[in-house]
Write a protein that holds these residues in place. Structure first.
Motif, PDB file in Angstrom:
ATOM      1  N   LEU A 300       0.583  -1.308 -21.323  1.00 16.30           N
ATOM      2  CA  LEU A 300       0.078  -0.228 -20.487  1.00 16.30           C
ATOM      3  C   LEU A 300       0.864  -0.097 -19.191  1.00 16.30           C
ATOM      4  CD1 LEU A 300      -2.251   1.670 -21.032  1.00 16.30           C
ATOM      5  CD2 LEU A 300      -3.635   0.331 -19.483  1.00 16.30           C
ATOM      6  N   SER A 301       1.811  -0.982 -18.974  1.00 15.36           N
ATOM      7  CA  SER A 301       2.590  -0.871 -17.747  1.00 15.36           C
ATOM      8  C   SER A 301       3.972  -0.334 -18.095  1.00 15.36           C
ATOM      9  CB  SER A 301       2.701  -2.232 -17.070  1.00 15.36           C
ATOM     10  OG  SER A 301       3.316  -3.131 -17.947  1.00 15.36           O
ATOM     11  N   LYS A 302       4.638   0.175 -17.086  1.00 16.20           N
ATOM     12  CA  LYS A 302       5.953   0.776 -17.333  1.00 16.20           C
ATOM     13  C   LYS A 302       6.963  -0.311 -17.710  1.00 16.20           C
ATOM     14  CE  LYS A 302       9.423   3.672 -15.097  1.00 16.20           C
ATOM     15  NZ  LYS A 302       9.710   4.550 -13.965  1.00 16.20           N
ATOM     16  N   PRO A 303       7.676  -0.133 -18.802  1.00 18.28           N
ATOM     17  CA  PRO A 303       8.694  -1.130 -19.146  1.00 18.28           C
ATOM     18  C   PRO A 303       9.911  -0.980 -18.242  1.00 18.28           C
ATOM     19  CG  PRO A 303       8.618   0.598 -20.816  1.00 18.28           C
ATOM     20  CD  PRO A 303       7.592   0.958 -19.786  1.00 18.28           C
ATOM     21  N   HIS A 304      10.250  -2.039 -17.521  1.00 16.80           N
ATOM     22  CA  HIS A 304      11.373  -1.970 -16.585  1.00 16.80           C
ATOM     23  C   HIS A 304      12.613  -2.621 -17.182  1.00 16.80           C
ATOM     24  CE1 HIS A 304       9.013  -0.468 -13.260  1.00 16.80           C
ATOM     25  NE2 HIS A 304       8.140  -1.446 -13.405  1.00 16.80           N
ATOM     26  N   ALA A 305      13.768  -2.027 -16.933  1.00 16.31           N
ATOM     27  CA  ALA A 305      15.010  -2.603 -17.445  1.00 16.31           C
ATOM     28  C   ALA A 305      15.763  -3.358 -16.353  1.00 16.31           C
ATOM     29  CB  ALA A 305      15.888  -1.502 -18.025  1.00 16.31           C
ATOM     30  N   LEU A 309      13.041  -5.936 -11.310  1.00 19.34           N
ATOM     31  CA  LEU A 309      11.788  -5.239 -11.635  1.00 19.34           C
ATOM     32  C   LEU A 309      11.109  -5.908 -12.820  1.00 19.34           C
ATOM     33  CD1 LEU A 309      12.773  -1.485 -11.298  1.00 19.34           C
ATOM     34  CD2 LEU A 309      10.907  -2.593 -10.081  1.00 19.34           C
ATOM     35  N   ALA A 310      11.927  -6.545 -13.670  1.00 22.66           N
ATOM     36  CA  ALA A 310      11.374  -7.190 -14.861  1.00 22.66           C
ATOM     37  C   ALA A 310      11.245  -8.694 -14.682  1.00 22.66           C
ATOM     38  CB  ALA A 310      12.271  -6.888 -16.065  1.00 22.66           C
ATOM     39  N   LEU A 311      11.400  -9.162 -13.436  1.00 25.45           N
ATOM     40  CA  LEU A 311      11.314 -10.607 -13.190  1.00 25.45           C
ATOM     41  C   LEU A 311       9.907 -11.125 -13.491  1.00 25.45           C
ATOM     42  CD1 LEU A 311      13.476 -12.610 -11.984  1.00 25.45           C
ATOM     43  CD2 LEU A 311      12.160 -12.511  -9.883  1.00 25.45           C
ATOM     44  N   TYR A 312       8.922 -10.335 -13.151  1.00 27.06           N
ATOM     45  CA  TYR A 312       7.525 -10.701 -13.406  1.00 27.06           C
ATOM     46  C   TYR A 312       6.888  -9.648 -14.311  1.00 27.06           C
ATOM     47  CZ  TYR A 312       8.244 -13.905  -9.509  1.00 27.06           C
ATOM     48  OH  TYR A 312       8.723 -14.896  -8.699  1.00 27.06           O
ATOM     49  N   PRO A 313       7.104  -9.751 -15.610  1.00 28.79           N
ATOM     50  CA  PRO A 313       6.638  -8.704 -16.521  1.00 28.79           C
ATOM     51  C   PRO A 313       5.203  -8.935 -17.000  1.00 28.79           C
ATOM     52  CG  PRO A 313       7.947 -10.291 -17.716  1.00 28.79           C
ATOM     53  CD  PRO A 313       7.866 -10.788 -16.303  1.00 28.79           C
ATOM     54  N   CYS A 314       4.628  -7.887 -17.517  1.00 31.32           N
ATOM     55  CA  CYS A 314       3.229  -7.944 -17.937  1.00 31.32           C
ATOM     56  C   CYS A 314       3.118  -8.213 -19.431  1.00 31.32           C
ATOM     57  CB  CYS A 314       2.542  -6.620 -17.607  1.00 31.32           C
ATOM     58  SG  CYS A 314       0.819  -6.637 -18.072  1.00 31.32           S
ATOM     59  N   ALA A 315       2.432  -9.294 -19.781  1.00 26.70           N
ATOM     60  CA  ALA A 315       2.188  -9.620 -21.194  1.00 26.70           C
ATOM     61  C   ALA A 315       0.800  -9.120 -21.570  1.00 26.70           C
ATOM     62  CB  ALA A 315       2.275 -11.119 -21.401  1.00 26.70           C
ATOM     63  N   THR A 316       0.732  -8.322 -22.619  1.00 27.35           N
ATOM     64  CA  THR A 316      -0.556  -7.774 -23.060  1.00 27.35           C
ATOM     65  C   THR A 316      -1.430  -8.885 -23.641  1.00 27.35           C
ATOM     66  OG1 THR A 316       0.678  -5.808 -23.635  1.00 27.35           O
ATOM     67  CG2 THR A 316      -1.572  -5.920 -24.407  1.00 27.35           C
ATOM     68  N   GLN A 317      -2.708  -8.836 -23.295  1.00 22.49           N
ATOM     69  CA  GLN A 317      -3.641  -9.873 -23.735  1.00 22.49           C
ATOM     70  C   GLN A 317      -4.573  -9.314 -24.810  1.00 22.49           C
ATOM     71  OE1 GLN A 317      -3.298 -12.988 -22.269  1.00 22.49           O
ATOM     72  NE2 GLN A 317      -1.546 -11.964 -21.314  1.00 22.49           N
ATOM     73  N   ALA A 318      -4.244  -9.582 -26.057  1.00 17.96           N
ATOM     74  CA  ALA A 318      -5.062  -9.049 -27.154  1.00 17.96           C
ATOM     75  C   ALA A 318      -6.457  -9.658 -27.164  1.00 17.96           C
ATOM     76  CB  ALA A 318      -4.368  -9.311 -28.490  1.00 17.96           C
ATOM     77  N   MET A 319      -6.604 -10.843 -26.567  1.00 20.57           N
ATOM     78  CA  MET A 319      -7.927 -11.477 -26.576  1.00 20.57           C
ATOM     79  C   MET A 319      -8.860 -10.839 -25.546  1.00 20.57           C
ATOM     80  SD  MET A 319      -8.230 -13.476 -28.988  1.00 20.57           S
ATOM     81  CE  MET A 319      -9.748 -14.362 -28.606  1.00 20.57           C
ATOM     82  N   LYS A 521      24.947 -18.156 -15.871  1.00 21.75           N
ATOM     83  CA  LYS A 521      23.720 -18.944 -15.790  1.00 21.75           C
ATOM     84  C   LYS A 521      22.544 -18.012 -15.961  1.00 21.75           C
ATOM     85  CE  LYS A 521      24.997 -22.427 -12.339  1.00 21.75           C
ATOM     86  NZ  LYS A 521      24.570 -23.085 -11.117  1.00 21.75           N
ATOM     87  N   LYS A 522      21.581 -18.468 -16.739  1.00 23.14           N
ATOM     88  CA  LYS A 522      20.352 -17.690 -16.872  1.00 23.14           C
ATOM     89  C   LYS A 522      19.196 -18.484 -16.294  1.00 23.14           C
ATOM     90  CE  LYS A 522      21.359 -14.965 -21.023  1.00 23.14           C
ATOM     91  NZ  LYS A 522      22.404 -15.721 -21.757  1.00 23.14           N
ATOM     92  N   ARG A 523      18.318 -17.771 -15.626  1.00 21.63           N
ATOM     93  CA  ARG A 523      17.136 -18.386 -15.037  1.00 21.63           C
ATOM     94  C   ARG A 523      16.062 -18.516 -16.111  1.00 21.63           C
ATOM     95  NH1 ARG A 523      12.654 -15.209 -14.020  1.00 21.63           N
ATOM     96  NH2 ARG A 523      11.169 -15.927 -12.451  1.00 21.63           N
ATOM     97  N   GLU A 524      15.296 -19.594 -16.041  1.00 24.94           N
ATOM     98  CA  GLU A 524      14.144 -19.695 -16.948  1.00 24.94           C
ATOM     99  C   GLU A 524      13.154 -18.599 -16.596  1.00 24.94           C
ATOM    100  OE1 GLU A 524      12.116 -23.587 -17.678  1.00 24.94           O
ATOM    101  OE2 GLU A 524      10.362 -22.487 -16.974  1.00 24.94           O
ATOM    102  N   GLY A 525      12.657 -17.912 -17.573  1.00 22.11           N
ATOM    103  CA  GLY A 525      11.732 -16.833 -17.240  1.00 22.11           C
ATOM    104  C   GLY A 525      11.058 -16.263 -18.453  1.00 22.11           C
ATOM    105  N   ILE A 526      10.278 -15.227 -18.210  1.00 20.97           N
ATOM    106  CA  ILE A 526       9.534 -14.571 -19.270  1.00 20.97           C
ATOM    107  C   ILE A 526      10.247 -13.267 -19.589  1.00 20.97           C
ATOM    108  CG2 ILE A 526       7.293 -13.607 -19.930  1.00 20.97           C
ATOM    109  CD1 ILE A 526       6.987 -16.479 -19.300  1.00 20.97           C
ATOM    110  N   PHE A 527      10.481 -13.030 -20.850  1.00 13.69           N
ATOM    111  CA  PHE A 527      11.128 -11.795 -21.276  1.00 13.69           C
ATOM    112  C   PHE A 527      10.162 -11.052 -22.192  1.00 13.69           C
ATOM    113  CE2 PHE A 527      13.615  -9.627 -24.597  1.00 13.69           C
ATOM    114  CZ  PHE A 527      14.252  -8.689 -23.801  1.00 13.69           C
ATOM    115  N   CYS A 528       9.938  -9.773 -21.922  1.00 17.71           N
ATOM    116  CA  CYS A 528       8.962  -9.017 -22.699  1.00 17.71           C
ATOM    117  C   CYS A 528       9.569  -7.738 -23.263  1.00 17.71           C
ATOM    118  CB  CYS A 528       7.778  -8.593 -21.831  1.00 17.71           C
ATOM    119  SG  CYS A 528       6.882  -9.956 -21.091  1.00 17.71           S
ATOM    120  N   VAL A 529       9.119  -7.390 -24.428  1.00 15.88           N
ATOM    121  CA  VAL A 529       9.405  -6.064 -24.979  1.00 15.88           C
ATOM    122  C   VAL A 529       8.053  -5.479 -25.391  1.00 15.88           C
ATOM    123  CG1 VAL A 529      10.553  -4.736 -26.782  1.00 15.88           C
ATOM    124  CG2 VAL A 529      11.662  -6.763 -25.854  1.00 15.88           C
ATOM    125  N   GLY A 530       7.693  -4.368 -24.754  1.00 13.76           N
ATOM    126  CA  GLY A 530       6.431  -3.711 -25.111  1.00 13.76           C
ATOM    127  C   GLY A 530       5.216  -4.598 -24.943  1.00 13.76           C
TER     128      GLY A 530
END
Lengths: 550, 301
Positions: A300-305, A309-319, A521-530
């Motif tokens: 439900l949030s805008k997908p940022h590229a 902007l995508a450093l802290y992305p939103c993970a949908t919670q099906a529960m 170098k890549k930072r440890e982080g969360i990556f989301c698609v949709g």
């Protein structure tokens, strides 16, 4: 494996023994090679193998109304951000399909989605390391004007094997205007779907459903610039096979999504709400992990590229979550004060997602909880984002994209940390993306990004704090591009982690082949698609990619 | 005709739904009748865990709940592993400073690739190796059910004599069937009732009780030969004996923590011998499946 070879053999013998119309063969290839070096400063570990590789080759044969295809996959060994169950080589995807008189029959693997995916979505997303392709039989049938049926019976892929559950599904969609020859200006499209999972289970203490059913109904109304889409879904009891009473939840699940859009030339507005409660469908009820999830709650949030902007992305919670979003697009006309010579595009977006009142539905002999349908105030905030994007072409050579955003990210909840570890992070982000066309075939693009973060409550772990990021990308079309990027975590509370994450990339494109080599170098982080996310471990090394098609 | 086939297909689909009504609990289950056999099939649940793993206590509770249903047939082994969830905090901190890891736990983890798949994970008699041995806790119950229906091939008897901190441990193995194969015997020491920090869901529990924690393997990690004979006959009996010094073993773990393990701090001592148990299991060297397991507390003769 043997079976796959036989299928391939049949395919080619068919191809070469059928006279004039040989049909067509197409394919594509993708290679992703990465080396992993130890880098204690970012907690990156070296791979024992030094390099790891994921590769894919798709081959598709079509002749008239017949199509067959295979995909060879090679994980030697899988990249570190993939589940390590992706291991070895194989042909996990093969199918044949043909259609005749409105009936389409597929045997083997297929991807499918019913409605917006609330009760069923089988898909592949390499970026997430997800491939839950179905294996079985699928039929699609056009019954008449405007009526389409889809049914299947299949199992769902996990890695190189199939999950335990057997799935049966049916989806019907009716375009009323076509089916009933309505002349109304409003277009009505109705849809309904049903999915059932069979998984044999016995439990010495609890009665368990062997067949778990899910239903969904959807409605799409279109009138001129107006478009309404709504879908409601329901899942019957689907308890975990446990003998701890507190884990065994007999509550049903539900979800809905509802959006209203109005658009006309140069203007669009969408208002959207969704809610999910206990609505996770697993291909094996006993397993944990994204590889086993077989339904989808659209994000439900805008997908940022842009990176920050995508450093802290939103993970949908099906529960369990409730969210709202408003998205407005407006183009200021050219020739006006703000529009300039080419016009200016504005996109304003705001979204907010919170938890359900006292958690998701829960029902057993000791507990009975149903959360309030719509509850926002005092509920735990998961994520919010308010952002404005301005896209403008200044002249024939220069165009830019400017984004400002303020995001609130409940790190403890969304990343499964203990409450109080990192708390809730609020960040203000600015992005400027400028493209400049130097001369014919030569262009340069630069990104400047900044993120200023603060923890909204005291937390026991040190925060990453502020970041800046710069990118320069030089393209000599159609063959070359060069990019250098640096993300600098200058505001980390842990001084030893105030690090630069530098990445260099060079790409060469010729015809249908594309080669890219990079180091960084890549930072440890969360990556989301949709709204579906994975944890990406930190890494330091070289990467080499090839994509090719014929 | 197509419509007819479709209608049948649809009707069969719609009926595929089992809604369960209250009460959800039934009490048909339980262990097997042990009155007629000397030996029953026991099952080892190796619970790979860590004190920083917030979902791990739920898996430990699942193990206890399965034990409550099936009784002594279920034997647990809590193996603290990995750099992410089992590393101790530095001694300058006030919590999570204990190092539950051991040399043997790390060896098992490296071989069975457990932490790579994320904790908690368990192995139920190690069935499913090499592709399907790492079980989520939701799978444990079904796997236990499958294992309970298997034949008993060996019976194990453990006896021990404890004198201050020296122990003599004797393992007697009785073959209950004619069999061939390469079987290995592994003997471990476990400790119950360790009260120490554990992340538990959203809590940090200072008084969490850690049970059946793997402390030491007193055979080799991958076991000693049950017999060198290629054929084993029903009625054959084999004896293995082990002499150990518990202080030496404790010191070994502390030294290993301090000098070998990732971010180890040497805090691996404070053993309470009164809470120690001996777990002995036999596995098939061809597929790593555990065939039989037994346990006693260390001071029992």
């Amino acid at each position: 494996m043997k079976k796959n070879v036989i299928i391939l053999g049949l395919l080619f013998s068919y191809l070469f023994t059928n006279g004039q119309d040989l049909g067509e063969i197409h394919g594509d290839f993708n290679l992703n090679l990465q080396s992993y070096l130890e880098d204690a400063s970012i907690n990156a570990v070296a791979a024992d193998e030094v390099i790891r590789n994921n590769s894919y080759l798709n081959i598709l044969f079509t002749r008239n109304n017949f199509t067959a295809g295979v995909r060879y996959e090679s994980y030697l060994n899988a990249l570190l951000d993939y589940d390590d169950d992706f291991k070895g080589n194989g042909i996990p995807y093969r199918f044949a399909t043909y259609s005749t008189s409105g009936l389409e029959i597929t045997a083997g693997n297929f991807y499918e989605q019913f409605g917006s995916g609330l009760i069923f979505r089988s898909y592949e997303e390499k970026g997430l390391g997800i491939d839950n392709a179905m294996d079985g039989i699928r039929l699609k049938y056009k019954i008449g004007n405007g009526i389409n049926l889809k049914t299947f019976i299949a199992k769902s892929r996990t890695y190189f094997t199939y999950a335990d559950g057997i799935f049966r599904g049916i989806d019907a969609e009716i375009d009323l205007n076509q089916a009933m020859n309505l002349t109304s200006k409003t277009k009505y499209i109705l849809g309904g779907s049903f999915v059932s999972r069979y998984q044999q289970r016995s439990n010495p203490l609890f009665e368990l459903p062997q067949n778990v059913g899910l239903y969904a109904g959807r409605l799409n109304l279109i009138n001129g610039g107006w478009n309404y889409f709504g879908e409601y879904a329901y899942k019957i009891n689907d308890p975990l096979n446990s003998i701890q009473q507190e884990n065994v939840n007999y509550a049903s699940g539900s979800a809905f999504t509802s959006s209203l859009t109005y658009s006309k030339k140069g203007f669009g507005i969408t208002a959207e709400i969704h809610r999910a409660d206990n609505m996770l469908l697993l291909s094996d009820r006993d397993r944990i992990g994204k590889a086993y999830i077989l339904n989808y709650i659209p994000t439900l949030s805008k997908p940022h590229a842009y990176s920050l902007l995508a450093l802290y992305p939103c993970a949908t919670q099906a529960m369990g979550e409730l969210g709202f979003q408003l998205d407005i697009f407006y183009k200021i006309n050219k020739g006006t004060l703000l529009g300039g010579r080419y016009g200016t595009k504005l996109n304003f977006n705001v979204s907010r997602i919170n938890g359900l009142n006292s958690g998701n539905s829960f029902l057993n002999d000791n507990q009975d909880h149903t959360p309030i349908l719509i509850s926002v105030i005092d509920e735990e905030l998961y994520y919010s984002d308010i952002n404005l994007e301005i896209n403008k072409k200044l002249n024939k050579k220069v165009r830019y994209n400017l984004v400002v955003a303020n995001q609130t990210y409940n790190k403890d909840f969304l990343e499964g940390k203990t409450p109080g570890e990192y708390g809730v992070i609020n960040s203000t982000i600015g992005v400027l993306d400028i493209s400049y066309k130097i001369k014919k075939g030569h262009s340069i693009r630069m990104e400047l990004q900044t993120l200023m973060a603060k923890q909204l409550e005291t937390a026991s772990k040190k925060e990453e704090g502020d970041w800046v990021m710069g990118l320069a990308e030089y393209t000599i079309s159609p063959n070359w591009f060069f990019a250098v990027q640096d993300m600098y975590n200058y505001g980390n509370e842990d001084v030893s982690k105030q690090l630069h994450y530098i990445n260099l990339n060079v790409g060469f494109i010729k015809g249908a082949n594309r080669f890219e080599i990079g180091y960084g170098k890549k930072r440890e982080g969360i990556f989301c698609v949709g709204g579906v996310c994975k944890l990406v471990p930190s890494s330091n090394g070289l990467n080499f990619n090839i994509t090719s098609s014929f | 005709m197509k419509n007819l086939i479709y209608s049948i297909f649809i009707i069969s689909l719609i009926s595929s739904c089992d809604i369960i009504e209250e009460p959800y609990i039934n009490n048909n289950g339980g262990g097997v009748d042990t009155s007629s056999n000397q030996y029953v099939k026991n099952i080892l649940i190796e619970d790979f865990t860590g004190h920083l793993c917030q979902n791990c206590p739920d898996a430990a509770r699942e193990l206890e709940a399965i034990h409550d249903v099936y009784g002594a047939q279920i034997i647990g082994l809590a193996i603290h592993v990995g750099n992410t969830f089992a590393r101790p905090y530095p001694l300058s901190q006030t919590k999570f400073t204990y190092d539950f890891r051991s040399k043997w736990g790390e060896e098992l983890d490296n071989f069975f690739n457990i932490t790579d798949a994320g904790l908690p994970k368990g192995m139920i008699n190690r069935i499913g190796y090499p592709n399907d041995h790492r079980k989520d806790k939701g799978q444990w119950l079904s796997s236990v059910g499958d294992e309970l229906s298997k034949d008993v091939i060996f019976g194990i008897n453990i006896s021990s004599t404890l004198l201050t901190d020296n122990a003599e441990i004797i393992i007697n193995t009785d073959a209950l069937k004619n069999t061939t194969g390469n079987y290995k015997l592994v003997v471990c020491l476990t400790e119950n009732g360790i009260i120490n920090w554990q992340k538990d869901g959203t809590l940090e529990d200072q008084n969490y009780i850690h049970n059946h924690v793997l402390r030491s393997v007193i055979s080799s990690t991958w076991g000693d030969e049950v017999t060198l004979d290629s054929e084993i006959n029903n009625g054959d009996s084999f004896e293995h004996s082990y002499s150990i010094n518990l202080s030496d073993l404790e010191n070994f773990n502390m030294d290993h923590s301090a000098n070998v393990l990732f971010q180890g701090n040497g805090q691996a001592g404070d053993w309470d011998i009164n809470n120690f148990g001996i777990v002995a299991y036999i596995y098939d060297n061809d597929n790593y499946e555990i065939i039989q397991v037994e346990q006693i507390s260390i001071s029992t003769k």
